[in-house]
Write a protein that holds these residues in place. Structure first.
Motif, PDB file in Angstrom:
ATOM      1  N   GLU A   1       0.835  -1.203   0.000  1.00  0.00           N
ATOM      2  CA  GLU A   1       0.000   0.000   0.000  1.00  0.00           C
ATOM      3  C   GLU A   1       0.866   1.248   0.000  1.00  0.00           C
ATOM      4  O   GLU A   1       0.603   2.200  -0.742  1.00  0.00           O
ATOM      5  CB  GLU A   1      -0.940   0.013   1.211  1.00  0.00           C
ATOM      6  N   GLU A   2       1.899   1.246   0.842  1.00  0.00           N
ATOM      7  CA  GLU A   2       2.813   2.391   0.891  1.00  0.00           C
ATOM      8  C   GLU A   2       3.555   2.551  -0.434  1.00  0.00           C
ATOM      9  O   GLU A   2       3.761   3.663  -0.925  1.00  0.00           O
ATOM     10  CB  GLU A   2       3.822   2.230   2.029  1.00  0.00           C
ATOM     11  N   MET A   3       3.946   1.422  -1.025  1.00  0.00           N
ATOM     12  CA  MET A   3       4.626   1.453  -2.314  1.00  0.00           C
ATOM     13  C   MET A   3       3.735   2.094  -3.376  1.00  0.00           C
ATOM     14  O   MET A   3       4.180   2.956  -4.149  1.00  0.00           O
ATOM     15  CB  MET A   3       4.960   0.011  -2.728  1.00  0.00           C
ATOM     16  N   ALA A   4       2.466   1.699  -3.390  1.00  0.00           N
ATOM     17  CA  ALA A   4       1.511   2.258  -4.354  1.00  0.00           C
ATOM     18  C   ALA A   4       1.331   3.757  -4.126  1.00  0.00           C
ATOM     19  O   ALA A   4       1.242   4.532  -5.093  1.00  0.00           O
ATOM     20  CB  ALA A   4       0.173   1.534  -4.260  1.00  0.00           C
ATOM     21  N   GLU A   5       1.294   4.183  -2.874  1.00  0.00           N
ATOM     22  CA  GLU A   5       1.180   5.615  -2.576  1.00  0.00           C
ATOM     23  C   GLU A   5       2.397   6.376  -3.094  1.00  0.00           C
ATOM     24  O   GLU A   5       2.272   7.490  -3.619  1.00  0.00           O
ATOM     25  CB  GLU A   5       1.024   5.832  -1.068  1.00  0.00           C
ATOM     26  N   ASP A   6       3.579   5.777  -2.949  1.00  0.00           N
ATOM     27  CA  ASP A   6       4.793   6.429  -3.452  1.00  0.00           C
ATOM     28  C   ASP A   6       4.770   6.528  -4.977  1.00  0.00           C
ATOM     29  O   ASP A   6       5.184   7.542  -5.549  1.00  0.00           O
ATOM     30  CB  ASP A   6       6.037   5.676  -2.988  1.00  0.00           C
ATOM     31  N   VAL A   7       4.280   5.493  -5.636  1.00  0.00           N
ATOM     32  CA  VAL A   7       4.142   5.542  -7.097  1.00  0.00           C
ATOM     33  C   VAL A   7       3.193   6.676  -7.480  1.00  0.00           C
ATOM     34  O   VAL A   7       3.471   7.461  -8.401  1.00  0.00           O
ATOM     35  CB  VAL A   7       3.672   4.190  -7.670  1.00  0.00           C
ATOM     36  N   ASP A   8       2.082   6.797  -6.760  1.00  0.00           N
ATOM     37  CA  ASP A   8       1.134   7.884  -7.041  1.00  0.00           C
ATOM     38  C   ASP A   8       1.772   9.251  -6.810  1.00  0.00           C
ATOM     39  O   ASP A   8       1.511  10.201  -7.552  1.00  0.00           O
ATOM     40  CB  ASP A   8      -0.120   7.746  -6.177  1.00  0.00           C
ATOM     41  N   THR A   9       2.622   9.353  -5.785  1.00  0.00           N
ATOM     42  CA  THR A   9       3.288  10.628  -5.485  1.00  0.00           C
ATOM     43  C   THR A   9       4.132  11.090  -6.660  1.00  0.00           C
ATOM     44  O   THR A   9       4.057  12.245  -7.088  1.00  0.00           O
ATOM     45  CB  THR A   9       4.159  10.493  -4.218  1.00  0.00           C
ATOM     46  N   VAL A  10       4.954  10.190  -7.207  1.00  0.00           N
ATOM     47  CA  VAL A  10       5.805  10.599  -8.333  1.00  0.00           C
ATOM     48  C   VAL A  10       5.013  10.709  -9.626  1.00  0.00           C
ATOM     49  O   VAL A  10       5.319  11.552 -10.478  1.00  0.00           O
ATOM     50  CB  VAL A  10       7.044   9.686  -8.495  1.00  0.00           C
ATOM     51  N   ALA A  11       3.979   9.897  -9.774  1.00  0.00           N
ATOM     52  CA  ALA A  11       3.164   9.962 -10.994  1.00  0.00           C
ATOM     53  C   ALA A  11       2.447  11.305 -11.101  1.00  0.00           C
ATOM     54  O   ALA A  11       2.214  11.796 -12.210  1.00  0.00           O
ATOM     55  CB  ALA A  11       2.155   8.814 -11.016  1.00  0.00           C
ATOM     56  N   ALA A  12       2.134  11.901  -9.965  1.00  0.00           N
ATOM     57  CA  ALA A  12       1.483  13.218  -9.973  1.00  0.00           C
ATOM     58  C   ALA A  12       2.405  14.295 -10.544  1.00  0.00           C
ATOM     59  O   ALA A  12       1.937  15.368 -10.938  1.00  0.00           O
ATOM     60  CB  ALA A  12       1.047  13.590  -8.560  1.00  0.00           C
ATOM     61  N   LEU A  13       3.699  14.009 -10.610  1.00  0.00           N
ATOM     62  CA  LEU A  13       4.686  14.964 -11.123  1.00  0.00           C
ATOM     63  C   LEU A  13       5.066  14.693 -12.577  1.00  0.00           C
ATOM     64  O   LEU A  13       5.958  15.337 -13.120  1.00  0.00           O
ATOM     65  CB  LEU A  13       5.946  14.908 -10.248  1.00  0.00           C
ATOM     66  N   ARG A  14       4.377  13.743 -13.199  1.00  0.00           N
ATOM     67  CA  ARG A  14       4.735  13.345 -14.567  1.00  0.00           C
ATOM     68  C   ARG A  14       4.561  14.479 -15.564  1.00  0.00           C
ATOM     69  O   ARG A  14       3.607  15.253 -15.493  1.00  0.00           O
ATOM     70  CB  ARG A  14       3.875  12.170 -15.029  1.00  0.00           C
ATOM     71  N   ASP A  15       5.482  14.508 -16.506  1.00  0.00           N
ATOM     72  CA  ASP A  15       5.404  15.417 -17.642  1.00  0.00           C
ATOM     73  C   ASP A  15       4.761  14.633 -18.786  1.00  0.00           C
ATOM     74  O   ASP A  15       5.334  13.635 -19.248  1.00  0.00           O
ATOM     75  CB  ASP A  15       6.819  15.873 -18.014  1.00  0.00           C
TER      76      ASP A  15
ATOM     77  N   PRO B   1      10.181  -4.825  -6.924  1.00  0.00           N
ATOM     78  CA  PRO B   1       9.476  -4.965  -8.199  1.00  0.00           C
ATOM     79  C   PRO B   1       7.957  -4.925  -8.104  1.00  0.00           C
ATOM     80  O   PRO B   1       7.285  -4.686  -9.108  1.00  0.00           O
ATOM     81  CB  PRO B   1       9.956  -6.323  -8.726  1.00  0.00           C
ATOM     82  N   HIS B   2       7.387  -5.123  -6.934  1.00  0.00           N
ATOM     83  CA  HIS B   2       5.934  -5.105  -6.822  1.00  0.00           C
ATOM     84  C   HIS B   2       5.350  -3.710  -7.025  1.00  0.00           C
ATOM     85  O   HIS B   2       4.131  -3.566  -7.176  1.00  0.00           O
ATOM     86  CB  HIS B   2       5.483  -5.703  -5.490  1.00  0.00           C
ATOM     87  N   ALA B   3       6.198  -2.676  -7.082  1.00  0.00           N
ATOM     88  CA  ALA B   3       5.722  -1.335  -7.439  1.00  0.00           C
ATOM     89  C   ALA B   3       5.120  -1.335  -8.845  1.00  0.00           C
ATOM     90  O   ALA B   3       4.321  -0.457  -9.193  1.00  0.00           O
ATOM     91  CB  ALA B   3       6.864  -0.332  -7.353  1.00  0.00           C
ATOM     92  N   PHE B   4       5.484  -2.332  -9.646  1.00  0.00           N
ATOM     93  CA  PHE B   4       4.963  -2.435 -11.010  1.00  0.00           C
ATOM     94  C   PHE B   4       3.446  -2.565 -11.042  1.00  0.00           C
ATOM     95  O   PHE B   4       2.809  -2.092 -11.987  1.00  0.00           O
ATOM     96  CB  PHE B   4       5.614  -3.632 -11.708  1.00  0.00           C
ATOM     97  N   ASP B   5       2.847  -3.178 -10.048  1.00  0.00           N
ATOM     98  CA  ASP B   5       1.397  -3.343 -10.079  1.00  0.00           C
ATOM     99  C   ASP B   5       0.702  -1.994 -10.187  1.00  0.00           C
ATOM    100  O   ASP B   5      -0.160  -1.786 -11.045  1.00  0.00           O
ATOM    101  CB  ASP B   5       0.913  -4.106  -8.840  1.00  0.00           C
ATOM    102  N   ARG B   6       1.077  -1.050  -9.335  1.00  0.00           N
ATOM    103  CA  ARG B   6       0.453   0.272  -9.392  1.00  0.00           C
ATOM    104  C   ARG B   6       0.915   1.030 -10.637  1.00  0.00           C
ATOM    105  O   ARG B   6       0.122   1.714 -11.281  1.00  0.00           O
ATOM    106  CB  ARG B   6       0.769   1.070  -8.122  1.00  0.00           C
ATOM    107  N   ALA B   7       2.179   0.913 -10.983  1.00  0.00           N
ATOM    108  CA  ALA B   7       2.696   1.618 -12.158  1.00  0.00           C
ATOM    109  C   ALA B   7       1.939   1.211 -13.418  1.00  0.00           C
ATOM    110  O   ALA B   7       1.595   2.066 -14.249  1.00  0.00           O
ATOM    111  CB  ALA B   7       4.189   1.346 -12.317  1.00  0.00           C
ATOM    112  N   SER B   8       1.658  -0.071 -13.555  1.00  0.00           N
ATOM    113  CA  SER B   8       0.935  -0.526 -14.749  1.00  0.00           C
ATOM    114  C   SER B   8      -0.522  -0.079 -14.717  1.00  0.00           C
ATOM    115  O   SER B   8      -1.097   0.229 -15.760  1.00  0.00           O
ATOM    116  CB  SER B   8       1.036  -2.048 -14.891  1.00  0.00           C
ATOM    117  N   GLU B   9      -1.116  -0.013 -13.536  1.00  0.00           N
ATOM    118  CA  GLU B   9      -2.506   0.452 -13.426  1.00  0.00           C
ATOM    119  C   GLU B   9      -2.670   1.883 -13.918  1.00  0.00           C
ATOM    120  O   GLU B   9      -3.703   2.241 -14.482  1.00  0.00           O
ATOM    121  CB  GLU B   9      -2.990   0.383 -11.973  1.00  0.00           C
ATOM    122  N   ILE B  10      -1.656   2.712 -13.684  1.00  0.00           N
ATOM    123  CA  ILE B  10      -1.776   4.126 -14.055  1.00  0.00           C
ATOM    124  C   ILE B  10      -1.005   4.463 -15.326  1.00  0.00           C
ATOM    125  O   ILE B  10      -0.875   5.628 -15.689  1.00  0.00           O
ATOM    126  CB  ILE B  10      -1.369   5.049 -12.887  1.00  0.00           C
ATOM    127  N   GLY B  11      -0.505   3.448 -16.006  1.00  0.00           N
ATOM    128  CA  GLY B  11       0.039   3.644 -17.341  1.00  0.00           C
ATOM    129  C   GLY B  11       1.469   4.139 -17.436  1.00  0.00           C
ATOM    130  O   GLY B  11       1.862   4.702 -18.462  1.00  0.00           O
TER     131      GLY B  11
END
Length: 196
Positions: A91-105, A117-127
């Motif tokens: 859950e924390e890993m997914a939150e961290d992915v969301d934190t950096v994804a909010a800064l995407r260009d 590597p399990h951070a990939f689950d959230r990364a793939s969900e948000i593209g």
């Protein structure tokens, strides 16, 4: 000798002792890449002195991404690196992915750097198109490429994984927590990205 555009280090720069950090950052500073060398932290980096680790890497002039982003230009293409901190909890890993994804260009190609590597689950969900990870040592003790410690402990443990338009590459790394690898060879990955 690979003459890379970019070198990305997905954590565990040291095994556990902060006294080893000067040698590790000296090694990083000797690596040459046209668009730079970037690092995220791994769990072993934080065992002894988490604050000292971050300070030592940054004082050496090596970019350490801790829930931060950096953008580089590679052959006139913007590439944005999204680096997250170490977290074992998903859950924390997914939150961290969301934190950096909010800064995407939206005009840059995004690469997520995550130790686990399990951070990939959230990364793939948000593209996020590409995630690079380590942590598993390729399973370290494997009977064959599908049976062993890797798949017993991780959903993704070595090599390329794909979900929809997102890809994950888990590198085996070059070190060991204890000096034994079976069917999980040490490696440095050389990836070539091409326009679709």
């Amino acid at each position: 000798g690979l003459d890379p555009d970019l070198i990305l280090f997905t954590g565990d720069l040291i095994d556990n002792a902060i006294r080893d950090l000067p040698y590790a950052v000296d090694m990083l500073k000797r690596l040459k890449a046209k668009s730079g060398v970037f690092v995220v932290e791994g769990n072993h980096d934080l065992f002894d002195d988490p604050v000292g680790f971050a300070r030592g890497v940054r004082e050496a002039g090596v970019p350490l991404l801790r829930n931060q982003v950096a953008t580089v230009s590679i052959r006139e293409t913007a590439v944005q690196l999204l680096g997250i901190i170490w977290n074992r909890g998903e859950e924390e890993m997914a939150e961290d992915v969301d934190t950096v994804a909010a800064l995407r260009d939206p005009d840059a190609f995004s690469i997520l750097l995550a130790h686990h590597p399990h951070a990939f689950d959230r990364a793939s969900e948000i593209g996020i198109p590409l995630t690079l990870a380590g942590h598993t040592h390729g399973g370290q003790l494997m009977l064959n490429e599908k049976v062993g410690a890797g798949p017993m402990m991780f959903r993704y443990w070595s090599g390329l994984y794909q979900k929809a338009a997102s890809a994950l590459v888990v590198g085996n790394g070059t070190g060991n927590w204890f000096p034994l690898r079976v069917n999980a060879p040490a490696e440095i990955l050389h990836l070539t990205l091409r326009r679709a």
